[in-house]
Motif scaffolding. Structure first.
Motif, mmCIF file in Angstrom:
data_model
loop_
_atom_site.group_PDB
_atom_site.id
_atom_site.type_symbol
_atom_site.label_atom_id
_atom_site.label_comp_id
_atom_site.label_asym_id
_atom_site.label_seq_id
_atom_site.Cartn_x
_atom_site.Cartn_y
_atom_site.Cartn_z
ATOM 1 N N SER A 229 0.933 -1.410 0.073
ATOM 2 C CA SER A 229 0.067 -0.014 -0.136
ATOM 3 C C SER A 229 0.797 1.161 -0.004
ATOM 4 C CB SER A 229 -1.018 0.116 1.348
ATOM 5 O OG SER A 229 -1.812 -1.117 1.312
ATOM 6 N N PHE A 230 2.054 1.059 0.479
ATOM 7 C CA PHE A 230 3.018 2.380 0.683
ATOM 8 C C PHE A 230 4.136 2.395 0.121
ATOM 9 C CE2 PHE A 230 -0.214 2.393 4.345
ATOM 10 C CZ PHE A 230 -0.722 3.449 4.221
ATOM 11 N N GLY A 231 4.460 1.297 -0.508
ATOM 12 C CA GLY A 231 5.737 1.083 -1.279
ATOM 13 C C GLY A 231 6.872 0.478 -0.249
ATOM 14 N N LEU A 232 7.990 -0.050 -1.459
ATOM 15 C CA LEU A 232 8.845 -0.714 -0.822
ATOM 16 C C LEU A 232 10.388 0.288 -0.866
ATOM 17 C CD1 LEU A 232 10.424 -3.445 -0.008
ATOM 18 C CD2 LEU A 232 10.390 -3.818 -2.466
ATOM 19 N N TYR A 233 10.854 0.574 0.084
ATOM 20 C CA TYR A 233 11.799 1.393 0.527
ATOM 21 C C TYR A 233 13.363 0.612 0.665
ATOM 22 C CZ TYR A 233 15.402 4.517 2.579
ATOM 23 O OH TYR A 233 16.346 5.450 2.880
ATOM 24 N N ARG A 234 14.252 1.147 0.176
ATOM 25 C CA ARG A 234 15.534 0.560 0.218
ATOM 26 C C ARG A 234 16.723 1.346 -0.225
ATOM 27 N NH1 ARG A 234 15.787 -4.646 -3.637
ATOM 28 N NH2 ARG A 234 14.019 -5.161 -2.426
ATOM 29 N N GLN A 235 17.983 1.237 0.587
ATOM 30 C CA GLN A 235 19.141 1.717 0.222
ATOM 31 C C GLN A 235 19.789 0.759 -0.687
ATOM 32 O OE1 GLN A 235 21.512 3.219 3.309
ATOM 33 N NE2 GLN A 235 23.267 3.141 2.059
ATOM 34 N N LEU A 236 20.399 1.369 -1.915
ATOM 35 C CA LEU A 236 20.980 0.284 -2.647
ATOM 36 C C LEU A 236 22.349 -0.035 -2.141
ATOM 37 C CD1 LEU A 236 19.873 1.834 -6.346
ATOM 38 C CD2 LEU A 236 18.985 -0.050 -5.052
ATOM 39 N N THR A 237 23.133 -0.738 -2.805
ATOM 40 C CA THR A 237 24.207 -1.190 -2.425
ATOM 41 C C THR A 237 25.594 -0.151 -2.798
ATOM 42 O OG1 THR A 237 25.024 -2.226 -4.557
ATOM 43 C CG2 THR A 237 23.729 -3.711 -2.970
ATOM 44 N N SER A 238 26.666 -0.293 -2.408
ATOM 45 C CA SER A 238 27.856 0.617 -2.690
ATOM 46 C C SER A 238 28.224 0.711 -4.098
ATOM 47 C CB SER A 238 28.967 0.509 -1.814
ATOM 48 O OG SER A 238 29.496 -0.797 -2.124
ATOM 49 N N HIS A 239 27.829 -0.337 -4.805
ATOM 50 C CA HIS A 239 28.083 -0.494 -6.334
ATOM 51 C C HIS A 239 26.969 0.253 -7.151
ATOM 52 C CE1 HIS A 239 31.183 -3.341 -5.502
ATOM 53 N NE2 HIS A 239 30.343 -4.220 -4.878
ATOM 54 N N THR A 240 25.556 0.429 -6.607
ATOM 55 C CA THR A 240 24.854 1.338 -7.379
ATOM 56 C C THR A 240 24.303 2.516 -6.076
ATOM 57 O OG1 THR A 240 23.022 -0.481 -6.834
ATOM 58 C CG2 THR A 240 24.183 -0.049 -9.110
ATOM 59 N N PRO A 241 24.908 3.312 -5.956
ATOM 60 C CA PRO A 241 24.506 4.247 -4.661
ATOM 61 C C PRO A 241 23.103 4.821 -4.907
ATOM 62 C CG PRO A 241 26.976 4.701 -5.525
ATOM 63 C CD PRO A 241 26.096 3.715 -6.436
ATOM 64 N N GLY A 242 22.645 5.147 -3.970
ATOM 65 C CA GLY A 242 21.081 5.597 -4.119
ATOM 66 C C GLY A 242 20.125 5.130 -3.164
ATOM 67 N N PHE A 243 19.098 5.885 -3.279
ATOM 68 C CA PHE A 243 17.772 5.221 -2.413
ATOM 69 C C PHE A 243 16.547 5.245 -3.349
ATOM 70 C CE2 PHE A 243 20.898 7.265 0.211
ATOM 71 C CZ PHE A 243 20.764 6.754 1.363
ATOM 72 N N VAL A 244 15.873 4.293 -3.369
ATOM 73 C CA VAL A 244 14.594 3.899 -4.329
ATOM 74 C C VAL A 244 13.559 3.469 -3.329
ATOM 75 C CG1 VAL A 244 16.392 3.275 -6.112
ATOM 76 C CG2 VAL A 244 15.141 1.476 -4.437
ATOM 77 N N GLN A 245 12.119 3.852 -4.003
ATOM 78 C CA GLN A 245 11.104 3.290 -3.493
ATOM 79 C C GLN A 245 10.250 2.926 -4.753
ATOM 80 O OE1 GLN A 245 8.829 5.457 -0.376
ATOM 81 N NE2 GLN A 245 10.046 7.244 -1.017
ATOM 82 N N THR A 246 9.662 1.802 -4.779
ATOM 83 C CA THR A 246 9.051 1.249 -5.549
ATOM 84 C C THR A 246 7.499 0.537 -5.274
ATOM 85 O OG1 THR A 246 9.873 -0.850 -5.229
ATOM 86 C CG2 THR A 246 10.977 0.522 -6.936
ATOM 87 N N ILE A 247 6.675 0.394 -6.117
ATOM 88 C CA ILE A 247 5.235 -0.111 -5.595
ATOM 89 C C ILE A 247 4.536 -0.345 -7.167
ATOM 90 C CG2 ILE A 247 4.115 2.028 -6.051
ATOM 91 C CD1 ILE A 247 2.728 1.351 -3.314
ATOM 92 N N HIS A 248 3.471 -1.395 -7.028
ATOM 93 C CA HIS A 248 2.821 -1.806 -8.209
ATOM 94 C C HIS A 248 1.363 -1.255 -7.748
ATOM 95 C CE1 HIS A 248 2.077 -3.827 -11.950
ATOM 96 N NE2 HIS A 248 1.138 -4.543 -11.230
ATOM 97 N N LEU A 249 0.689 -0.579 -8.441
ATOM 98 C CA LEU A 249 -0.528 -0.212 -8.095
ATOM 99 C C LEU A 249 -1.528 -0.116 -9.507
ATOM 100 C CD1 LEU A 249 -0.105 2.890 -5.797
ATOM 101 C CD2 LEU A 249 -0.838 0.817 -5.244
ATOM 102 N N SER A 250 -2.631 -0.477 -9.315
ATOM 103 C CA SER A 250 -3.682 -0.537 -10.435
ATOM 104 C C SER A 250 -3.033 -0.909 -11.663
ATOM 105 C CB SER A 250 -4.170 0.706 -10.650
ATOM 106 O OG SER A 250 -4.892 1.066 -9.313
ATOM 107 N N GLY A 251 -2.098 -2.102 -11.873
ATOM 108 C CA GLY A 251 -1.644 -2.506 -13.204
ATOM 109 C C GLY A 251 -0.359 -1.925 -13.531
ATOM 110 N N CYS A 252 0.234 -0.728 -12.620
ATOM 111 C CA CYS A 252 1.154 -0.072 -13.079
ATOM 112 C C CYS A 252 2.449 -0.053 -12.405
ATOM 113 C CB CYS A 252 0.615 1.609 -13.169
ATOM 114 S SG CYS A 252 2.021 2.826 -13.813
ATOM 115 N N SER A 253 3.621 -0.141 -12.484
ATOM 116 C CA SER A 253 4.792 -0.195 -11.696
ATOM 117 C C SER A 253 5.332 1.336 -11.708
ATOM 118 C CB SER A 253 5.799 -1.029 -12.249
ATOM 119 O OG SER A 253 5.318 -2.385 -12.333
#
Length: 345
Positions: A229-253
Motif C-alpha cells: 500500500s505504501f511502497g517498498l523502500y531500500r538503500q542500494l548497495t555501494s556499487h549502485t549508490p542511491g535510495f529507491v522506492q517502488t510500488i505496483h498499483l492498479s496494473g502500473c509499476s
C-alpha cells in the motif's frame, strides 16, 4: 541528575539493546545499589549497571537518554519520571499542515491538533532537534506511510534519517538505463514478497558498528511496513549508490530514485504499464554547476536505452527546483497522489 557511566544493556545475556536508538528517552527504575555510587537500573526491558554522581534510591523512577559510546550503550539520567520537558517545542500548525499536505495528506484541524499532541509527547525521543529533517518531517514521513504512533518508531526513524544514512556520492548516477528497466520489471514480484518486520528482533549488536547496522535494518523494515500500500523502500548497495522506492498499483509499476532521501540533489520518477513507460527527472539548482552535467549525461544514456527498447516512451523532460526539500517532498509523497502514477496501457 547526570549519569557518569553505564554498561552495555543486557537481556538474557545478550548485548546490543535491540529497539533502542541514540537520543531516545526511556523510563527506568533503580533496582538496587551494587556498590559505592553504582546502581542496577532497568529501562526499556533491559538492565544497565550504572555509575551515578548523585545518590539514587532503590525503586526510584527515572528518565534517561540513550547514548552511544565507543564500545557500548550509555544512559544519561535527565530527571525523574514525573519531570516534564520544558523545551519540547511543538511546531506551528501552519508548518505541520505544509509538510503533511506536501506529502499528499489532507489533514483537517483535528488531525493537525492530534499531530501536534503526538509530536509534543515524542519530541524528547528524537535526539537532536537541530538536525535535518525536523521533528515534524520525521513524524510526517511515518504518517504518510500509515504509521500513526509510537515513540519508539519516531526515535528509530529520527536516528536513521539524521545519523545513519551515509553521505551519498554526488557524482554517481543511480542506475544504468538497462538496470533501471529491469528494476521496474521486478517491482510487482517484490511487492508480493516485500520484507516485513519479524516477530523476533534482529541479532543483538556487540559494537557500535553492529548496533548501527541493526538499527538501520530495523528502520528499513519499519519503512517497508505494508509495502503493497505504501511502497517498498531500500538503500542500494555501494556499487549502485542511491535510495529507491517502488510500488505496483492498479496494473502500473512505479519507481522513485534519489541520491539522498533527506537532502536529494536529483530525483528520477518513472512509471511503467504494459509496454509503455513515463519518466521525469528533477534536480535542484542549489548546486547546478556540478549536478547539471551529470544529469544531462545520465538522461542521455537512459533515453538511448529507451529508444533501443520495445517500450513506448513518454518523456516529461528535466524539471529544475529551487531546493532539496522540494525533491524530498516528491520522494516521500504518498503514491496515490503522485503526478506520474497515471500511465495508460
Amino acid at each position: 541528575m547526570k549519569l557518569r557511566g553505564a554498561s552495555g544493556a543486557s537481556r538474557s545475556g545478550r548485548v546490543g539493546a535491540v529497539g533502542l536508538a541514540p537520543g531516545q528517552t526511556v523510563r527506568g527504575r533503580v533496582i538496587s545499589q551494587t556498590g559505592e555510587n553504582r546502581f542496577r537500573i532497568t529501562a526499556a526491558g533491559y538492565f544497565f549497571d550504572a555509575a551515578s554522581e548523585l545518590p539514587l534510591e532503590p525503586g526510584q523512577k527515572l528518565l534517561a537518554r540513550v547514548e552511544l559510546g565507543q564500545t557500548q550503550l550509555f544512559l544519561r539520567i535527565i530527571g525523574d519520571e514525573n519531570e516534564r520537558s520544558e523545551d519540547a517545542a511543538v511546531d506551528d500548525p501552519a508548518e505541520v499542515r505544509r509538510v503533511l499536505e506536501g506529502l499528499g495528506l489532507h489533514p483537517d484541524d483535528l488531525e493537525i491538533s492530534e499531530f501536534q499532541q503526538r509530536l509534543r509527547r515524542y519530541a524528547r525521543h528524537g535526539g537532536s532537534r537541530q538536525g535535518e529533517p525536523s521533528d515534524v518531517w520525521a513524524l510526517a514521513i511515518l504518517w504518510s506511510r500509515g504509521i500513526r504512533g509510537g515513540a519508539d518508531n519516531f526515535a528509530l526513524l529520527s536516528y536513521y534519517l539524521r545519523d545513519l544514512i551515509p553521505e551519498a556520492s554526488p557524482k554517481t548516477p543511480l542506475l544504468p538505463g538497462k538496470d533501471l528497466l529491469d528494476r521496474l520489471a521486478e517491482i510487482h514480484r517484490e511487492s508480493e514478497t516485500a520484507p516485513t518486520p519479524t516477530a523476533d528482533p534482529p541479532p543483538a549488536a556487540s559494537s557500535p558498528d553492529q548496533f548501527a547496522l541493526a538499527r538501520q535494518r530495523e528502520a528499513e523494515q519499519l519503512l517497508c511496513r505494508d509495502s503493497s500500500s505504501f511502497g517498498l523502500y531500500r538503500q542500494l548497495t555501494s556499487h549502485t549508490p542511491g535510495f529507491v522506492q517502488t510500488i505496483h498499483l492498479s496494473g502500473c509499476s512505479h519507481f522513485r530514485g534519489a541520491d539522498h532521501p533527506v537532502s536529494p540533489g536529483w530525483l528520477l520518477e518513472a512509471a511503467q504499464s504494459g509496454g509503455r513507460i513515463k519518466t521525469r527527472w528533477s534536480y535542484t539548482t542549489e548546486d547546478a554547476a556540478s549536478i547539471d552535467p551529470r544529469v544531462a549525461a545520465w538522461t542521455q544514456g537512459f533515453r538511448s536505452v529507451l529508444r533501443q527498447s520495445e517500450l513506448d516512451w513518454d518523456d516529461e523532460g528535466i524539471v529544475e527546483v529551487d531546493n532539496s526539500e522540494a525533491l524530498r517532498f516528491r520522494f516521500w509523497r504518498k503514491w496515490e497522489a503522485d503526478a506520474v502514477k497515471s500511465v495508460s496501457a
